[in-house]
Design a protein around this motif. Structure first.
Motif, PDB file in Angstrom:
ATOM      1  N   UNK A 269       0.841  -1.059   0.249  1.00 44.46           N
ATOM      2  CA  UNK A 269       0.020  -0.106  -0.275  1.00 44.46           C
ATOM      3  C   UNK A 269       1.027   0.985   0.298  1.00 44.46           C
ATOM      4  N   UNK A 270       2.285   1.653   0.645  1.00 40.36           N
ATOM      5  CA  UNK A 270       2.246   2.785   0.949  1.00 40.36           C
ATOM      6  C   UNK A 270       3.591   2.733  -0.527  1.00 40.36           C
ATOM      7  N   UNK A 271       4.187   1.466  -0.955  1.00 40.12           N
ATOM      8  CA  UNK A 271       4.811   2.098  -2.701  1.00 40.12           C
ATOM      9  C   UNK A 271       3.223   2.750  -3.670  1.00 40.12           C
ATOM     10  N   UNK A 272       1.787   2.058  -3.347  1.00 39.48           N
ATOM     11  CA  UNK A 272       1.190   2.004  -4.449  1.00 39.48           C
ATOM     12  C   UNK A 272       0.804   4.060  -4.191  1.00 39.48           C
ATOM     13  N   UNK A 273       0.609   4.144  -2.677  1.00 41.44           N
ATOM     14  CA  UNK A 273       0.259   5.738  -2.723  1.00 41.44           C
ATOM     15  C   UNK A 273       1.310   6.224  -3.009  1.00 41.44           C
ATOM     16  N   UNK A 274       2.798   5.798  -2.878  1.00 42.58           N
ATOM     17  CA  UNK A 274       3.803   6.745  -3.357  1.00 42.58           C
ATOM     18  C   UNK A 274       3.759   6.934  -5.290  1.00 42.58           C
ATOM     19  N   UNK A 275       3.716   6.435  -5.524  1.00 40.16           N
ATOM     20  CA  UNK A 275       4.091   6.521  -6.990  1.00 40.16           C
ATOM     21  C   UNK A 275       1.862   6.778  -7.188  1.00 40.16           C
ATOM     22  N   UNK A 276       1.258   6.743  -6.811  1.00 35.87           N
ATOM     23  CA  UNK A 276      -0.182   7.525  -7.375  1.00 35.87           C
ATOM     24  C   UNK A 276      -0.404   8.647  -6.907  1.00 35.87           C
ATOM     25  N   UNK A 277       0.522   8.865  -5.762  1.00 36.51           N
ATOM     26  CA  UNK A 277       0.491  10.870  -5.360  1.00 36.51           C
ATOM     27  C   UNK A 277       1.442  11.583  -6.328  1.00 36.51           C
ATOM     28  N   UNK A 278       2.814  10.391  -6.843  1.00 35.62           N
ATOM     29  CA  UNK A 278       3.687  11.237  -7.615  1.00 35.62           C
ATOM     30  C   UNK A 278       3.156  11.475  -8.791  1.00 35.62           C
ATOM     31  N   UNK A 279       2.528  10.195  -9.721  1.00 37.53           N
ATOM     32  CA  UNK A 279       1.558  10.288 -10.275  1.00 37.53           C
ATOM     33  C   UNK A 279       0.987  11.788 -10.835  1.00 37.53           C
TER      34      UNK A 279
END
Length: 496
Positions: A269-279
């Motif tokens: 979940x942490x990596x998905x949120x990081x990528x999602x936020x940066x995207x």
């Protein structure tokens, strides 16, 4: 143009919608089955984007758009179809069930393609009674612009099926590549998977952001890949000694621990949120549809640049576009060759593409000449000077042009061009063209041209044949009754 008169698309999402648009714009009727309640809207939006992209991509006459129908059952959709394209979600159990149902309902000689991104055709065929007609037809998004299709069969797929699938792609502007052996993910997705896995690790380890990673691709090797691919690019990198030198020099580094290609990142979940936020930050508020339109405009510009490359012969996907346009011109796009000579002939309709815009944000000077040249070409086809005529050794050459710029054509603007024949004799055509804004009708530019009939092999002027002169003279006689266009006979700097 194509042996396909009706196609069926099962699934109308991103890929299915792209297939629908590709078939429709090639003049093929398409029946669709997709139980999604918004299927009609989604397909309509994809088709609108495709039509806009084609308007910028080519001035060649497209055939009349195929008829689109939405059916309430799969059986109704596939009935009578020549080519059935399955594009349902990437689940083996679902695809098997759908393909088996297609197999039971389709015409015996119908081709059945699957848009799977990586499932083996032998696995998809397991429950089919006629597995010999099933093949993978794996396209790339957007299907209506990117021309490549990976064609993959299994041992059960007949050679005739593969040959037929490959033959049907060129007439709709696509390039089929036959993958010799079935493997998971085929060729393109295997390459993309390797890059994607490494990219996820770079974000996971905070080496860079998603925007930085995208910049690395789009400002460097992404530009090279668009026109030369991987191996030919590296051949050049080897200098005069070519590929062997490149492999000898850089081959050893493949053993160094640079990459994590065999390690799978944990998409928690942490990596998905990081990528999602940066995207989200990278998108800067642009919607998916807006990003699609930007992508399409950029792809159109790249394709047109590749079409003009290699001394005008085209390169890569640009050569494919050039060949596709040639077939469209030869077919006449299904349009009548009749024209109403009671007014100037409206011969070209197009939109200003990204590749046509200069640093001022306007259509650059030589693109006006291109539109005027396309207008002259359209007139020549109308009077019988078509590709076959030119290949037989005769043509018209433009020997003089005077262009006046009276307005500004901008990116995406719809424009059209008209032609009035001022005079004709056995060797000459005297023409006056006008470019106008489609919405307002405002005049943006005019061109007065003199064309000379030539024997292309002898390289000298020669009288045009009677059949050509008769057609040109008939139009000229009608145009002689029209007012003389404003600007005829003007020279540079002459006051109005």
């Amino acid at each position: 143009m194509t042996g396909i008169t009706k196609a069926a698309c099962i699934g109308g999402g991103v890929i299915g919608g792209g297939w629908i648009a590709r078939f429709l714009l090639a003049g093929i009727d398409v029946s669709v089955f997709d139980p999604h309640p918004e299927a009609s809207r989604i397909v309509g939006e994809v088709l609108a984007n495709a039509e806009k992209a084609y308007g910028m991509l080519t001035g060649a006459p497209l055939p009349p758009r195929g008829r689109l129908t939405f059916e309430t059952s799969l059986q109704e959709a596939v009935s009578g179809a020549d080519w059935i394209q399955e594009s349902v979600p990437e689940r083996l159990d679902l695809k098997r069930r759908v393909l088996t149902e297609i197999d039971a309902s389709a015409r015996p000689d119908a081709l059945i393609g699957s848009s799977t991104s990586g499932l083996l055709p032998s696995d998809l065929q397991r429950d089919m009674k006629h597995p010999e007609r099933l093949f993978v037809a794996h396209p790339y998004n957007p299907v209506y612009l990117l021309p490549l299709v990976e064609i993959v069969g299994s041992e059960k797929t007949s050679k005739a099926t593969i040959e037929a699938a490959m033959a049907h792609l060129a007439p709709i502007g696509m390039k089929g590549v036959h993958i010799a052996k079935e493997i998971e993910a085929f060729v393109g997705d295997r390459l993309l998977e390797a890059l994607w896995r490494e990219a996820l690790w770079l974000i996971h380890d905070d080496i860079c952001t998603v925007e930085t990673l995208d910049d690395v691709i789009r400002y460097s090797f992404g530009l090279r890949w668009a026109q030369m691919g991987l191996f030919q690019t590296y051949r050049i990198a080897g200098g005069e000694a070519g590929m062997r030198h490149f492999l000898a020099q850089f081959g050893p580094c493949l053993a160094w621990p640079w990459t994590k290609l065999t390690d799978v990142v944990d998409l928690d979940d942490a990596l998905i949120e990081k990528i999602g936020k940066q995207s989200d930050e990278q998108a800067a508020g642009l919607s998916i549809r807006a990003l699609e339109r930007i992508r399409d405009e950029n792809l159109v510009g790249i394709l047109q640049a590749l079409k003009a490359g290699n001394d005008g012969k085209g390169w890569g996907a640009g050569q494919l576009l050039k060949d596709f346009e040639r077939s469209l011109w030869a077919a006449g796009g299904g349009k009548s060759t009749a024209a109403d000579p009671s007014g100037p002939l409206k011969l070209v309709e197009t939109k200003v593409s990204p590749a046509w815009v200069d640093y001022n944000g306007h259509m650059t000077e030589h693109r006006y000449l291109q539109v005027f040249g396309d207008t002259s070409d359209a007139l020549l086809r109308l009077i019988g000077v078509d590709l076959a005529y030119v290949e037989a050794g005769q043509s018209y050459y433009t020997v003089e042009t005077h262009i006046r710029h009276l307005g500004e054509a901008k990116l995406g603007q719809a424009i059209y061009s008209t032609c009035q024949i001022l005079a004709v004799d056995e060797k000459r055509l005297h023409l006056f063209h006008t470019i106008c804004d489609t919405e307002s009708g405002a005049v943006l530019a005019t061109a007065e041209q003199m064309l000379l009939h030539v024997d292309t092999e002898a390289g000298k002027a020669t009288p045009a044949p009677v059949a050509v002169l008769d057609k040109a003279s008939l139009i000229a006689a009608a145009h002689a009754k029209l007012p003389s266009p404003d600007g005829v006979g003007r020279h540079v700097g002459q006051k109005r």
